[in-house]
Structure formats: C-alpha cells, structure tokens
Design a protein around this motif. Structure first.
Motif, PDB file in Angstrom:
ATOM      1  N   UNK A 223       0.460  15.589  -7.733  1.00 43.98           N
ATOM      2  CA  UNK A 223      -0.788  16.150  -8.273  1.00 43.98           C
ATOM      3  C   UNK A 223      -1.404  15.281  -9.355  1.00 43.98           C
ATOM      4  N   UNK A 224      -1.222  13.977  -9.259  1.00 44.60           N
ATOM      5  CA  UNK A 224      -1.786  13.083 -10.266  1.00 44.60           C
ATOM      6  C   UNK A 224      -2.723  12.088  -9.599  1.00 44.60           C
ATOM      7  N   UNK A 225      -3.866  11.885 -10.220  1.00 44.73           N
ATOM      8  CA  UNK A 225      -4.862  10.978  -9.659  1.00 44.73           C
ATOM      9  C   UNK A 225      -4.284   9.574  -9.545  1.00 44.73           C
ATOM     10  N   UNK A 226      -4.463   8.986  -8.380  1.00 44.55           N
ATOM     11  CA  UNK A 226      -3.966   7.637  -8.146  1.00 44.55           C
ATOM     12  C   UNK A 226      -2.542   7.578  -7.641  1.00 44.55           C
ATOM     13  N   UNK A 227      -1.857   8.734  -7.607  1.00 49.27           N
ATOM     14  CA  UNK A 227      -0.492   8.787  -7.087  1.00 49.27           C
ATOM     15  C   UNK A 227      -0.444   9.751  -5.912  1.00 49.27           C
ATOM     16  N   UNK A 228       0.540   9.559  -5.044  1.00 51.46           N
ATOM     17  CA  UNK A 228       0.650  10.406  -3.862  1.00 51.46           C
ATOM     18  C   UNK A 228       2.115  10.616  -3.517  1.00 51.46           C
ATOM     19  N   UNK A 229       2.327  11.402  -2.495  1.00 50.39           N
ATOM     20  CA  UNK A 229       3.678  11.647  -2.011  1.00 50.39           C
ATOM     21  C   UNK A 229       4.312  10.333  -1.529  1.00 50.39           C
ATOM     22  N   UNK A 230       3.459   9.411  -1.077  1.00 48.82           N
ATOM     23  CA  UNK A 230       3.957   8.109  -0.650  1.00 48.82           C
ATOM     24  C   UNK A 230       4.530   7.304  -1.805  1.00 48.82           C
ATOM     25  N   UNK A 231       3.927   7.440  -2.980  1.00 50.64           N
ATOM     26  CA  UNK A 231       4.445   6.726  -4.156  1.00 50.64           C
ATOM     27  C   UNK A 231       5.824   7.251  -4.541  1.00 50.64           C
ATOM     28  N   UNK A 232       5.998   8.567  -4.428  1.00 49.38           N
ATOM     29  CA  UNK A 232       7.301   9.173  -4.715  1.00 49.38           C
ATOM     30  C   UNK A 232       8.369   8.595  -3.788  1.00 49.38           C
ATOM     31  N   UNK A 233       8.041   8.491  -2.510  1.00 49.48           N
ATOM     32  CA  UNK A 233       9.012   7.974  -1.538  1.00 49.48           C
ATOM     33  C   UNK A 233       9.245   6.475  -1.713  1.00 49.48           C
ATOM     34  N   UNK A 234       8.176   5.723  -1.935  1.00 46.21           N
ATOM     35  CA  UNK A 234       8.285   4.268  -2.060  1.00 46.21           C
ATOM     36  C   UNK A 234       9.181   3.863  -3.228  1.00 46.21           C
ATOM     37  N   UNK A 235       9.180   4.672  -4.284  1.00 45.09           N
ATOM     38  CA  UNK A 235      10.012   4.394  -5.454  1.00 45.09           C
ATOM     39  C   UNK A 235      11.482   4.230  -5.080  1.00 45.09           C
ATOM     40  N   UNK A 236      11.916   4.922  -4.017  1.00 45.21           N
ATOM     41  CA  UNK A 236      13.337   4.948  -3.657  1.00 45.21           C
ATOM     42  C   UNK A 236      13.642   4.180  -2.367  1.00 45.21           C
TER      43      UNK A 236
ATOM     44  N   UNK B  62       9.681  14.480   3.611  1.00 47.81           N
ATOM     45  CA  UNK B  62       9.168  14.391   4.968  1.00 47.81           C
ATOM     46  C   UNK B  62       8.880  12.995   5.462  1.00 47.81           C
ATOM     47  N   UNK B  63       9.162  11.984   4.659  1.00 48.14           N
ATOM     48  CA  UNK B  63       8.935  10.600   5.050  1.00 48.14           C
ATOM     49  C   UNK B  63      10.273   9.885   5.231  1.00 48.14           C
ATOM     50  N   UNK B  64      10.269   8.846   6.062  1.00 52.61           N
ATOM     51  CA  UNK B  64      11.480   8.087   6.356  1.00 52.61           C
ATOM     52  C   UNK B  64      11.526   6.841   5.482  1.00 52.61           C
ATOM     53  N   UNK B  65      12.677   6.632   4.815  1.00 55.11           N
ATOM     54  CA  UNK B  65      12.895   5.420   4.037  1.00 55.11           C
ATOM     55  C   UNK B  65      13.653   4.434   4.915  1.00 55.11           C
ATOM     56  N   UNK B  66      13.041   3.323   5.218  1.00 53.38           N
ATOM     57  CA  UNK B  66      13.658   2.372   6.131  1.00 53.38           C
ATOM     58  C   UNK B  66      14.608   1.441   5.387  1.00 53.38           C
ATOM     59  N   UNK B  67      15.585   0.856   6.081  1.00 57.00           N
ATOM     60  CA  UNK B  67      16.527  -0.079   5.442  1.00 57.00           C
ATOM     61  C   UNK B  67      15.859  -1.307   4.856  1.00 57.00           C
TER      62      UNK B  67
END
Length: 313
Positions: A76-89, A235-240
C-alpha cells in the motif's frame, strides 16, 4: 483551526453533517464475506459508505500520510508493489514466511488513538475524531477496530506497525537476514544455513512486548523452504536465478482467457478482471506479456485498453 473546519473547506458537508457522520461512522459499513483458500473459511469485508470513504480519503491525504512507515513495509505504498516484496527475497537459499492472525481486526480503536497521539503527535480531541472516522464496529466480536475494506486501514496498519518493523530490523542487524512485510505477510530470507529456525519465536516475543497492537502469529501458516524446493511468496514464484515469476499455472490460465477473449468467447463481465490481471502480469513479468503479444498481436491488447499498450510496438 479544527479538523472539522478544515474538512468543511474541501468536503461537501456542513459542520452538523460531519459531526453526525462521524458519530455514526462505526455503523455505516456494508459487511459481507468472501471465501478463503481453506475449505469453509471466510474473510469478513466491511466497506464504509460513500460518505465515510470520502472522509477517510481526506484524512489519508491531509493527516495520516504524515505518519511514519518503516522501509520494511512494502504494501500500500506509492512506488512499491507486491512484486517488490517478492523481489527482495528472490535468489536466496532459504525463505521463511510468517502470517498474523486476524490482522486488521487485531488493531483496535484504542490502538489507533494511542498511535495518533503518541506517534503522530495529534491532539487528543482530533485523535478521537479521526479514530471514530476510521474504525468500524464488529458486531460479531463486539469490538471497535480497523476493517478489511476501508481505504484508511492499510495506511494506518503500516504506520501502527512502525515500531514492530523497526525492532525486527534491529534484531536482524548483522545477521545477513533480509526482512520485508506485505500487510500481514512477513518474509525472511538468507543464504546462511540454519539461522531462520529461531525467528518465529523471536518475532512473537517482539509482538508480545509491544504496547500496541496485540498481534499473534498464525503458526498453522508458517512455512520454511529452501531453494531445493519451489519457493513462492504472496502468490509469486521465486526462481533459483533470482527472478520473480507469475508461475506456470497462472500463465497458462491467462493465455487461455486471452485466447477466449480474442475469439469473442469470454463473458463481457470478465473483461475488467482479465484487463487487471494482464496489467499485474506486466508489472511482474513483462517478458511473458511480450510473448503473448507475439502470439495474439497488439490489437488485442489495445482493445482491452491496457495501461502498457503504448509500450508495445
């Protein structure tokens, strides 16, 4: 100048109307349930009336937006998304996922008022006014709290958990563990062996030490995985390889629905949903969307009036 005086400048309500709306705001919600993934489990949604939404949005823009939010909070922050949460890991060897029980309803009206006065430095009377405007009365559990469905709940919950996020970041300092939170989904990742096993207990201890709110980890949803298995997050897949993917099943379904749309076989009522899912897919994995463009042509995407249409040649 009081909050009511400021509101009257911007909003189409008189002083008496505002006072009446706020005094009864807790009851001005449309309540319904939607099924959860688990069988026979439901999530209660409480959406405020149009008038209360207007008031809450005004409060968000003019007052609540100044409340502190920790950098670990990605929802819920401007400029950030659920994708950013997943990409972090993405690309980490080990991943731990934790989840709060009844996140928004756990945040009571008292918690909101305390946060507004103690952290937001908002005068007591104004804090009471705001609290009445943003909380609903849960008749089933007989309590006044934040609701899933109110536009102000995400921003408030992010800020109310500022101290929680800060203490976790302090706990993990120097341990080479990455932490981020997307609403009630907590994620921890690392490349170090056997350092995540004690995290759930430590996180609950931090939650127990907070003066507010009272949060409980839903241990039935705690998941610990390694890169040897398929890792997923929100709900997103983190690839190797360190990328984030929509996942094979979601891609297959989107391709099938786009095909039906191209043939005029998709129910018109489903067009907005398909448009939204394709826009989300573009934000997560644009290479997949480009593969669909090559298969179906650009005209289909222009027909759906997708926000990225101008970027497709």
């Amino acid at each position: 100048m009081s909050i009511i005086d400021k509101m009257m400048i911007d909003l189409p309500f008189s002083s008496d109307e505002l006072i009446q709306l706020i005094s009864t705001a807790r009851y001005r919600y449309k309540v319904f349930q939607i099924p959860k993934r688990q069988p026979n489990k439901f999530r209660t949604i409480a959406q405020p009336s149009a008038e209360i939404k207007i008031i809450q949005c005004w409060l968000m823009k003019n007052i609540l937006s100044s409340l502190p939010i920790h950098q670990s909070a990605t929802a819920y922050r401007q400029g950030l998304s659920i994708g950013d949460h997943a990409t972090t890991h993405a690309g980490k060897r080990f991943l731990l996922k934790l989840d709060f029980s009844d996140f928004f309803p756990s945040i009571s009206a008292n918690d909101v008022q305390k946060h507004l006065t103690q952290v937001g430095k908002i005068p007591e009377n104004d804090a009471q006014f705001i609290t009445r405007a943003v909380c609903w009365y849960d008749r089933l559990n007989k309590k006044l709290c934040l609701s899933i469905g109110a536009p102000s709940s995400p921003l408030l919950s992010n800020s109310i958990l500022y101290d929680f996020d800060r203490k976790i970041s302090q706990l993990l300092r120097g341990k080479k563990i990455t932490y981020s939170r997307y609403a009630d989904d907590l994620a921890f990742s690392t490349n170090r062996v056997d350092v995540l096993s004690t995290i759930p207990k430590q996180i609950q201890e931090i939650a127990d030490q907070l003066s507010y709110p009272r949060l409980r980890i839903n241990h039935s949803k705690t998941v610990s995985t390694s890169r040897a298995c398929r890792q997923s997050l929100v709900g997103l897949i983190l690839t190797p390889t360190g990328d984030v993917s929509l996942g094979r099943d979601k891609k297959r379904r989107l391709r099938s629905e786009l095909y039906r749309f191209s043939k005029g076989l998709l129910n018109e009522i489903d067009h907005p949903r398909l448009r939204g899912e394709l826009a989300f897919a573009w934000s997560i994995e644009p290479s997949y969307i480009l593969s669909l463009v090559r298969q179906f042509g650009t005209s289909i995407f222009r027909e759906l009036d997708l926000p990225f249409g101008s970027e497709i040649k």
